[in-house]
Design a protein around this motif. Structure first.
Motif, PDB file in Angstrom:
ATOM      1  N   PRO A 217       0.811  -1.222   0.000  1.00 48.98           N
ATOM      2  CA  PRO A 217       0.000   0.000   0.000  1.00 48.98           C
ATOM      3  C   PRO A 217       0.848   1.276   0.000  1.00 48.98           C
ATOM      4  CG  PRO A 217      -0.167  -1.130   2.111  1.00 48.98           C
ATOM      5  CD  PRO A 217       0.609  -2.024   1.196  1.00 48.98           C
ATOM      6  N   ASP A 218       2.129   1.137   0.297  1.00 47.93           N
ATOM      7  CA  ASP A 218       3.024   2.298   0.307  1.00 47.93           C
ATOM      8  C   ASP A 218       3.424   2.742  -1.102  1.00 47.93           C
ATOM      9  OD1 ASP A 218       4.397  -0.304   0.374  1.00 47.93           O
ATOM     10  OD2 ASP A 218       6.257   0.877   0.322  1.00 47.93           O
ATOM     11  N   LEU A 219       3.174   1.912  -2.115  1.00 48.02           N
ATOM     12  CA  LEU A 219       3.565   2.236  -3.496  1.00 48.02           C
ATOM     13  C   LEU A 219       2.376   2.739  -4.306  1.00 48.02           C
ATOM     14  CD1 LEU A 219       5.760  -0.843  -4.492  1.00 48.02           C
ATOM     15  CD2 LEU A 219       6.540   1.429  -3.818  1.00 48.02           C
ATOM     16  N   ASP A 220       2.627   3.718  -5.167  1.00 48.43           N
ATOM     17  CA  ASP A 220       1.627   4.133  -6.137  1.00 48.43           C
ATOM     18  C   ASP A 220       1.841   3.261  -7.369  1.00 48.43           C
ATOM     19  OD1 ASP A 220      -0.042   5.255  -8.012  1.00 48.43           O
ATOM     20  OD2 ASP A 220       0.962   7.206  -8.045  1.00 48.43           O
TER      21      ASP A 220
ATOM     22  N   SER B  13      -0.318   2.888  -9.886  1.00 46.15           N
ATOM     23  CA  SER B  13      -1.259   3.256 -10.949  1.00 46.15           C
ATOM     24  C   SER B  13      -0.637   3.153 -12.346  1.00 46.15           C
ATOM     25  CB  SER B  13      -1.818   4.659 -10.710  1.00 46.15           C
ATOM     26  OG  SER B  13      -0.775   5.616 -10.689  1.00 46.15           O
ATOM     27  N   ALA B  14       0.670   3.347 -12.445  1.00 47.82           N
ATOM     28  CA  ALA B  14       1.330   3.244 -13.762  1.00 47.82           C
ATOM     29  C   ALA B  14       1.238   1.836 -14.333  1.00 47.82           C
ATOM     30  CB  ALA B  14       2.790   3.669 -13.660  1.00 47.82           C
ATOM     31  N   ILE B  15       1.156   0.838 -13.458  1.00 48.27           N
ATOM     32  CA  ILE B  15       1.034  -0.546 -13.938  1.00 48.27           C
ATOM     33  C   ILE B  15      -0.203  -0.700 -14.806  1.00 48.27           C
ATOM     34  CG2 ILE B  15       0.583  -2.939 -13.215  1.00 48.27           C
ATOM     35  CD1 ILE B  15       2.372  -2.401 -10.787  1.00 48.27           C
ATOM     36  N   ALA B  16      -1.282  -0.036 -14.441  1.00 53.25           N
ATOM     37  CA  ALA B  16      -2.527  -0.152 -15.198  1.00 53.25           C
ATOM     38  C   ALA B  16      -2.339   0.288 -16.647  1.00 53.25           C
ATOM     39  CB  ALA B  16      -3.629   0.665 -14.529  1.00 53.25           C
ATOM     40  N   ILE B  17      -1.446   1.221 -16.874  1.00 54.18           N
ATOM     41  CA  ILE B  17      -1.194   1.720 -18.233  1.00 54.18           C
ATOM     42  C   ILE B  17      -0.128   0.886 -18.937  1.00 54.18           C
ATOM     43  CG2 ILE B  17      -0.383   3.691 -19.587  1.00 54.18           C
ATOM     44  CD1 ILE B  17      -1.524   5.437 -17.219  1.00 54.18           C
ATOM     45  N   ILE B  18       1.010   0.735 -18.298  1.00 55.29           N
ATOM     46  CA  ILE B  18       2.132   0.031 -18.934  1.00 55.29           C
ATOM     47  C   ILE B  18       1.777  -1.421 -19.227  1.00 55.29           C
ATOM     48  CG2 ILE B  18       4.546  -0.693 -18.659  1.00 55.29           C
ATOM     49  CD1 ILE B  18       4.097   2.378 -19.125  1.00 55.29           C
TER      50      ILE B  18
END
Length: 169
Positions: A25-28, A30-35
């Motif tokens: 939970p400490d990491l964002d 959200s970029a995974i959803a795109i890449i």
């Protein structure tokens, strides 16, 4: 909300993102959803394009060379240097591809009239006929793969991908 802009049902990428959110939970993430979706789309698009190319007796790399020659305009000739610059490949890779396409009768090498030491790569009649049909199939495939996107969505996606690619180069 219009039909074409409704969010789709949860997919494998959503599940991966949710797992990471749970585990870290400490990491964002959200970029995974795109890449991840770009990567998956590339694999699926490549698979479909390979199948289409094979219908014309071509590998994807062969299609790329022939289409570069075709879109160069009459007389559909380029130097090997122009080809590797256009296709962002090394000269060795292009030489190998030209050799294989020449053996298959799709291209021929000609003496460059402007450079005694130079060579031009030219479409043969077989190559020209093949690439014309393959381009038609390629465009139809592109359209079918983008059928779920409206015209404004396509323009937005094209613009965003151009911006992303510009930041990566």
């Amino acid at each position: 909300m219009p039909e074409e802009t409704k969010p789709s049902a949860s997919d494998a990428v959503d599940r991966i993102v949710e797992q990471w959110k749970r585990e870290r939970p400490d990491l964002d993430v959200s970029a995974i959803a795109i890449i991840a979706r770009i990567s998956l789309a590339e694999r699926l698009i490549d698979e479909q394009m390979r199948k289409t190319c094979l219908e014309f007796g071509l590998e994807r790399w062969g299609f790329d060379v022939l289409v570069a020659l075709r879109r160069s305009g009459k007389p559909y000739q380029l130097t090997p240097t122009q080809l590797y610059s256009s296709l962002l490949r090394t000269s060795g890779a292009i030489t190998n591809r030209i050799d294989r396409l020449e053996e298959a009768g799709f291209v021929k090498r000609l003496q460059d009239p402007n450079d005694r030491r130079g060579t031009l790569v030219s479409l043969t009649a077989k190559g020209s006929k093949t690439i014309e049909a393959a381009v038609d199939a390629h465009i139809a495939l592109d359209e079918s793969m983008l059928a779920s996107l409206s015209s404004p969505e396509r323009k937005t996606l094209a613009s965003l991908l151009k911006k992303l690619l510009g930041s990566l180069s």
